[in-house]
Design a protein around this motif. Structure first.
Motif, PDB file in Angstrom:
ATOM      1  N   VAL A 162     123.888  61.167  29.334  1.00 39.00           N
ATOM      2  CA  VAL A 162     122.704  60.426  28.590  1.00 39.00           C
ATOM      3  C   VAL A 162     121.552  60.579  29.053  1.00 39.00           C
ATOM      4  O   VAL A 162     121.552  59.744  30.341  1.00 39.00           O
ATOM      5  CB  VAL A 162     123.149  59.163  28.302  1.00 39.00           C
ATOM      6  CG1 VAL A 162     121.992  58.527  27.191  1.00 39.00           C
ATOM      7  CG2 VAL A 162     124.673  59.188  27.388  1.00 39.00           C
ATOM      8  N   VAL A 163     120.653  61.263  28.674  1.00 40.35           N
ATOM      9  CA  VAL A 163     119.262  61.408  29.307  1.00 40.35           C
ATOM     10  C   VAL A 163     118.350  60.302  28.518  1.00 40.35           C
ATOM     11  O   VAL A 163     118.469  60.268  27.289  1.00 40.35           O
ATOM     12  CB  VAL A 163     118.707  62.777  29.400  1.00 40.35           C
ATOM     13  CG1 VAL A 163     117.249  62.662  29.832  1.00 40.35           C
ATOM     14  CG2 VAL A 163     119.519  63.685  29.922  1.00 40.35           C
ATOM     15  N   VAL A 164     117.466  59.552  29.356  1.00 40.37           N
ATOM     16  CA  VAL A 164     116.607  58.878  28.799  1.00 40.37           C
ATOM     17  C   VAL A 164     115.100  59.276  29.233  1.00 40.37           C
ATOM     18  O   VAL A 164     114.787  59.615  30.383  1.00 40.37           O
ATOM     19  CB  VAL A 164     116.450  57.368  29.177  1.00 40.37           C
ATOM     20  CG1 VAL A 164     115.389  56.489  28.647  1.00 40.37           C
ATOM     21  CG2 VAL A 164     117.830  56.708  28.562  1.00 40.37           C
ATOM     22  N   SER A 165     114.219  59.530  28.464  1.00 40.07           N
ATOM     23  CA  SER A 165     112.665  60.128  28.934  1.00 40.07           C
ATOM     24  C   SER A 165     111.701  59.429  28.511  1.00 40.07           C
ATOM     25  O   SER A 165     111.577  58.811  27.507  1.00 40.07           O
ATOM     26  CB  SER A 165     112.777  61.763  28.634  1.00 40.07           C
ATOM     27  OG  SER A 165     111.599  62.174  29.116  1.00 40.07           O
ATOM     28  N   SER A 166     110.807  59.301  29.508  1.00 45.46           N
ATOM     29  CA  SER A 166     109.352  58.776  29.225  1.00 45.46           C
ATOM     30  C   SER A 166     108.682  59.996  28.533  1.00 45.46           C
ATOM     31  O   SER A 166     108.950  60.941  28.469  1.00 45.46           O
ATOM     32  CB  SER A 166     108.757  58.647  30.394  1.00 45.46           C
ATOM     33  OG  SER A 166     109.249  57.329  31.088  1.00 45.46           O
ATOM     34  N   ALA A 167     107.491  59.527  28.129  1.00 40.88           N
ATOM     35  CA  ALA A 167     106.457  60.560  27.684  1.00 40.88           C
ATOM     36  C   ALA A 167     105.925  61.638  28.832  1.00 40.88           C
ATOM     37  O   ALA A 167     106.043  61.072  29.965  1.00 40.88           O
ATOM     38  CB  ALA A 167     105.407  60.092  26.864  1.00 40.88           C
ATOM     39  N   MET A 168     105.247  62.760  28.568  1.00 41.90           N
ATOM     40  CA  MET A 168     104.998  63.542  29.711  1.00 41.90           C
ATOM     41  C   MET A 168     103.758  62.906  30.412  1.00 41.90           C
ATOM     42  O   MET A 168     103.001  62.105  29.473  1.00 41.90           O
ATOM     43  CB  MET A 168     104.448  64.919  29.099  1.00 41.90           C
ATOM     44  CG  MET A 168     105.437  65.692  28.432  1.00 41.90           C
ATOM     45  SD  MET A 168     105.218  67.173  27.474  1.00 41.90           S
ATOM     46  CE  MET A 168     104.620  68.122  28.862  1.00 41.90           C
ATOM     47  N   SER A 169     103.602  62.797  31.443  1.00 47.11           N
ATOM     48  CA  SER A 169     102.463  62.116  32.142  1.00 47.11           C
ATOM     49  C   SER A 169     101.274  62.067  31.764  1.00 47.11           C
ATOM     50  O   SER A 169     100.828  63.217  31.107  1.00 47.11           O
ATOM     51  CB  SER A 169     102.600  62.523  33.603  1.00 47.11           C
ATOM     52  OG  SER A 169     102.246  63.772  33.917  1.00 47.11           O
ATOM     53  N   GLY A 170     100.724  61.031  31.530  1.00 44.64           N
ATOM     54  CA  GLY A 170      99.448  60.842  30.978  1.00 44.64           C
ATOM     55  C   GLY A 170      99.250  60.606  29.621  1.00 44.64           C
ATOM     56  O   GLY A 170      98.344  60.397  28.784  1.00 44.64           O
TER      57      GLY A 170
ATOM     58  N   GLY B  56     104.791  59.952  22.177  1.00 41.20           N
ATOM     59  CA  GLY B  56     105.003  60.683  23.256  1.00 41.20           C
ATOM     60  C   GLY B  56     106.385  60.912  23.770  1.00 41.20           C
ATOM     61  O   GLY B  56     106.638  62.176  24.048  1.00 41.20           O
ATOM     62  N   GLU B  57     107.310  60.234  23.811  1.00 39.41           N
ATOM     63  CA  GLU B  57     108.633  60.146  24.122  1.00 39.41           C
ATOM     64  C   GLU B  57     109.478  61.082  23.295  1.00 39.41           C
ATOM     65  O   GLU B  57     110.178  61.969  23.535  1.00 39.41           O
ATOM     66  CB  GLU B  57     109.245  58.917  24.058  1.00 39.41           C
ATOM     67  CG  GLU B  57     109.318  58.055  25.524  1.00 39.41           C
ATOM     68  CD  GLU B  57     107.702  57.527  25.702  1.00 39.41           C
ATOM     69  OE1 GLU B  57     106.995  57.592  24.813  1.00 39.41           O
ATOM     70  OE2 GLU B  57     107.621  56.927  26.943  1.00 39.41           O
ATOM     71  N   GLN B  58     108.881  61.043  21.917  1.00 43.18           N
ATOM     72  CA  GLN B  58     109.522  61.948  20.923  1.00 43.18           C
ATOM     73  C   GLN B  58     109.568  63.257  21.335  1.00 43.18           C
ATOM     74  O   GLN B  58     110.433  64.319  21.225  1.00 43.18           O
ATOM     75  CB  GLN B  58     109.192  61.784  19.233  1.00 43.18           C
ATOM     76  CG  GLN B  58     109.743  62.398  18.546  1.00 43.18           C
ATOM     77  CD  GLN B  58     109.582  62.044  17.137  1.00 43.18           C
ATOM     78  OE1 GLN B  58     109.219  60.854  16.642  1.00 43.18           O
ATOM     79  NE2 GLN B  58     109.613  62.878  16.079  1.00 43.18           N
ATOM     80  N   VAL B  59     108.178  63.740  21.689  1.00 40.32           N
ATOM     81  CA  VAL B  59     108.002  65.205  22.034  1.00 40.32           C
ATOM     82  C   VAL B  59     108.841  65.407  23.324  1.00 40.32           C
ATOM     83  O   VAL B  59     109.554  66.452  23.391  1.00 40.32           O
ATOM     84  CB  VAL B  59     106.433  65.194  22.456  1.00 40.32           C
ATOM     85  CG1 VAL B  59     106.195  66.652  22.861  1.00 40.32           C
ATOM     86  CG2 VAL B  59     105.674  64.959  21.268  1.00 40.32           C
ATOM     87  N   ALA B  60     108.811  64.600  24.232  1.00 35.68           N
ATOM     88  CA  ALA B  60     109.502  64.886  25.534  1.00 35.68           C
ATOM     89  C   ALA B  60     110.879  65.120  25.250  1.00 35.68           C
ATOM     90  O   ALA B  60     111.647  66.123  26.038  1.00 35.68           O
ATOM     91  CB  ALA B  60     109.279  63.895  26.638  1.00 35.68           C
ATOM     92  N   ILE B  61     111.518  64.392  24.469  1.00 38.64           N
ATOM     93  CA  ILE B  61     113.047  64.579  24.340  1.00 38.64           C
ATOM     94  C   ILE B  61     113.339  65.774  23.522  1.00 38.64           C
ATOM     95  O   ILE B  61     114.498  66.551  23.705  1.00 38.64           O
ATOM     96  CB  ILE B  61     113.616  63.303  23.630  1.00 38.64           C
ATOM     97  CG1 ILE B  61     113.181  62.768  22.287  1.00 38.64           C
ATOM     98  CG2 ILE B  61     113.787  62.090  24.459  1.00 38.64           C
ATOM     99  CD1 ILE B  61     114.029  61.946  21.530  1.00 38.64           C
ATOM    100  N   GLY B  62     112.663  66.146  22.603  1.00 38.10           N
ATOM    101  CA  GLY B  62     112.697  67.228  22.058  1.00 38.10           C
ATOM    102  C   GLY B  62     112.654  68.387  22.905  1.00 38.10           C
ATOM    103  O   GLY B  62     113.476  69.431  22.743  1.00 38.10           O
TER     104      GLY B  62
ATOM    105  N   ASP C 175     124.834  72.373  25.034  1.00 35.67           N
ATOM    106  CA  ASP C 175     124.700  71.589  23.824  1.00 35.67           C
ATOM    107  C   ASP C 175     124.048  70.444  24.104  1.00 35.67           C
ATOM    108  O   ASP C 175     124.516  69.586  24.897  1.00 35.67           O
ATOM    109  CB  ASP C 175     126.020  71.753  23.032  1.00 35.67           C
ATOM    110  CG  ASP C 175     125.662  71.432  21.598  1.00 35.67           C
ATOM    111  OD1 ASP C 175     124.615  71.729  21.183  1.00 35.67           O
ATOM    112  OD2 ASP C 175     126.594  71.550  20.617  1.00 35.67           O
ATOM    113  N   ALA C 176     123.117  70.114  23.319  1.00 33.38           N
ATOM    114  CA  ALA C 176     122.432  68.672  23.356  1.00 33.38           C
ATOM    115  C   ALA C 176     121.820  68.140  22.102  1.00 33.38           C
ATOM    116  O   ALA C 176     121.739  69.178  21.175  1.00 33.38           O
ATOM    117  CB  ALA C 176     121.194  68.865  24.530  1.00 33.38           C
ATOM    118  N   VAL C 177     121.488  66.954  21.953  1.00 36.94           N
ATOM    119  CA  VAL C 177     120.877  66.574  20.929  1.00 36.94           C
ATOM    120  C   VAL C 177     119.907  65.297  21.208  1.00 36.94           C
ATOM    121  O   VAL C 177     120.259  64.528  22.133  1.00 36.94           O
ATOM    122  CB  VAL C 177     121.953  65.976  19.867  1.00 36.94           C
ATOM    123  CG1 VAL C 177     122.683  64.881  20.478  1.00 36.94           C
ATOM    124  CG2 VAL C 177     121.195  65.502  18.317  1.00 36.94           C
ATOM    125  N   SER C 178     118.368  65.507  20.644  1.00 35.31           N
ATOM    126  CA  SER C 178     117.656  64.161  21.084  1.00 35.31           C
ATOM    127  C   SER C 178     117.784  63.297  19.970  1.00 35.31           C
ATOM    128  O   SER C 178     117.793  63.683  18.734  1.00 35.31           O
ATOM    129  CB  SER C 178     116.177  64.911  21.200  1.00 35.31           C
ATOM    130  OG  SER C 178     115.965  65.560  19.666  1.00 35.31           O
TER     131      SER C 178
END
Ligand code: ASP
Ligand code: MG
Length: 411
Positions: A37-45, A73-79, A91-94
């Protein structure tokens, strides 16, 4: 099959190239047989940019709408991570916070996670997918999007790891782990291999910016093993785990410093019962969190009361102090923004005396004046002039961590 939560911070996903590297790393662990399971922040800045947009329209943007904007911001990163993985044949799903869903209270801009429904994630994992969850966000019972406060992706990751009973929560960042002091200041700062939750909570609240404090509290409560490591290398980083006996053998684990507080002094306060209560009640009633407090020795029935608050709250705190000062017949209010709080942290202090004395000695030797002191079982903090902050950190690091390598270890 081991289940791993991997959290990537903003710099780790800051460019398309870096997102590809993240995907590569995830692919590797999938191939090693892990459920990921990946958790991501938004791209820096990006979060700063989004906050800036809201500020262009309003000094105090509506909190619900602020969350609507800054959560994107996070929605963009996970996509993007998901697309990168699919390109590599994984295979992945955000999923956004509300798609999971991660339920929070309705304290917009600083919401707390209340519960996580893990059905969807389990189903996707069982279908053989990598699940990529947006950090920093959740949803209220009423379906409104919330955010968890700056740095909140750490808390998303730890909360998910707890809910999914993951084997480990890996926090990937732009530094190789947690250090004995800020490596930008102390050349000889060393990576800490293992640190207890309690020590990490102190370090985080005293200025180490590696993880959001709330995420460490969460980890301690649910026993989530955390591994903080660099997203640019394969080296082991810092493990944040339950304390063990071995850890108590070291008196001082690390030196922290914090420049974000201001000191406010109410001068010549009549020294009689009830005055301090009046001042601090007024501050508390206005949601101002006070950190350190000192009251000087009384002279002829008068005393000075100093306290520190976050600089963000300092204007308001000063205003309140002025009002109370007039009411109680004090002489007035002084404010100093050029202060630093320097702390030494270590579990070993619980069982071994002398750390405070040694800290004061070291500061004294450098001619550094101490304005205020506060302690807990495992930390000692001193308030000093900001211009000596780096000197203090270096000297304390030398005394407690470099020189004392043998001596501070208690058998
Ligand atoms: N993107 C959010 C922030 O910049 C959350 C996080 O990075 O943890 O604060
Ligand atoms: Mg962070």
């Amino acid at each position: 099959m081991p289940l791993v939560v991997k959290k990537f911070g903003g710099t780790s996903v800051g460019t398309i190239d870096r997102i590809k590297r993240v995907a590569q790393r995830v692919k590797k662990s999938v191939e090693q047989g892990e459920k990921v399971v990946v958790v991501s922040s938004a791209m820096s800045g990006e979060t700063d940019r989004l906050i800036g947009l809201t500020r262009e329209l309003s000094n105090r943007p509506d909190p619900r709408e602020y969350d609507m904007v800054v959560s994107t911001g996070e929605q963009v990163a996970i996509g993007l991570i998901s697309i990168a993985l699919k390109e590599m044949g994984i295979d992945a799903v955000s999923l956004t916070g509300w798609q999971v869903p991660i339920y929070t209270d309705n304290a917009h801009t600083k919401a707390r996670i209340l519960s996580i429904d893990t059905h969807r994630i389990h189903k996707e994992l069982d279908d053989g997918k990598v699940v990529i969850v947006a950090g920093f966000q959740g949803v209220t019972e009423n379906g409104d999007i919330t955010t968890l406060g700056r740095g909140g992706s750490d808390t998303t990751a730890v909360a998910l790891a707890a809910a999914l009973k993951a084997d480990v929560c890996e926090i990937y960042t732009d530094v190789p782990g947690v250090f004995t002091a800020d490596p930008r200041i102390v050349e000889n700062a060393k990576k800490i291999d293992m640190i207890s939750y309690e020590e990490m909570m102190e370090m985080a609240s005293l200025g180490s910016k590696v993880m959001q404090i709330r995420s460490v509290e969460f980890a301690a409560k649910y026993g989530v093993r955390i591994h903080v490591k660099s997203s640019f290398t394969d080296e082991d980083g810092t493990w944040i785990v339950e304390e063990n006996e071995e850890m108590e053998r070291v008196a001082v684990r690390g030196i922290s410093h914090e420049l974000k507080e201001a000191k406010i002094t109410v001068v010549r306060v009549p020294d009689r019962p009830g005055i301090a209560a009046k001042l601090f009640k007024a501050l508390g009633d206005n949601n101002i969190v006070v950190d350190m407090i000192v009251q000087n020795v009384s002279h002829e029935g008068f005393t000075d009361i100093s306290f520190t608050v976050n600089k963000v709250d300092a204007d308001f705190a000063e205003e309140i102090a002025n009002k109370v000062s007039a009411e109680i017949g004090a002489k007035g209010v002084e404010r100093d923004d050029k202060i630093a709080k320097i702390s030494v942290v270590g579990l070993g202090m619980k069982t071994h005396a002398g750390t405070a004395a040694r800290m004061f000695e070291v500061l004294d030797k450098e001619g550094i004046n101490i304005y205020a002191i506060s302690t807990s079982e495992i930390k000692i903090s001193c308030l000093i002039d900001e211009k000596y902050a780096e000197l203090a950190v270096r000297s304390l690091h030398e005394a407690f961590i470099e020189d004392m390598e043998g001596a501070v270890k208690y058998e």
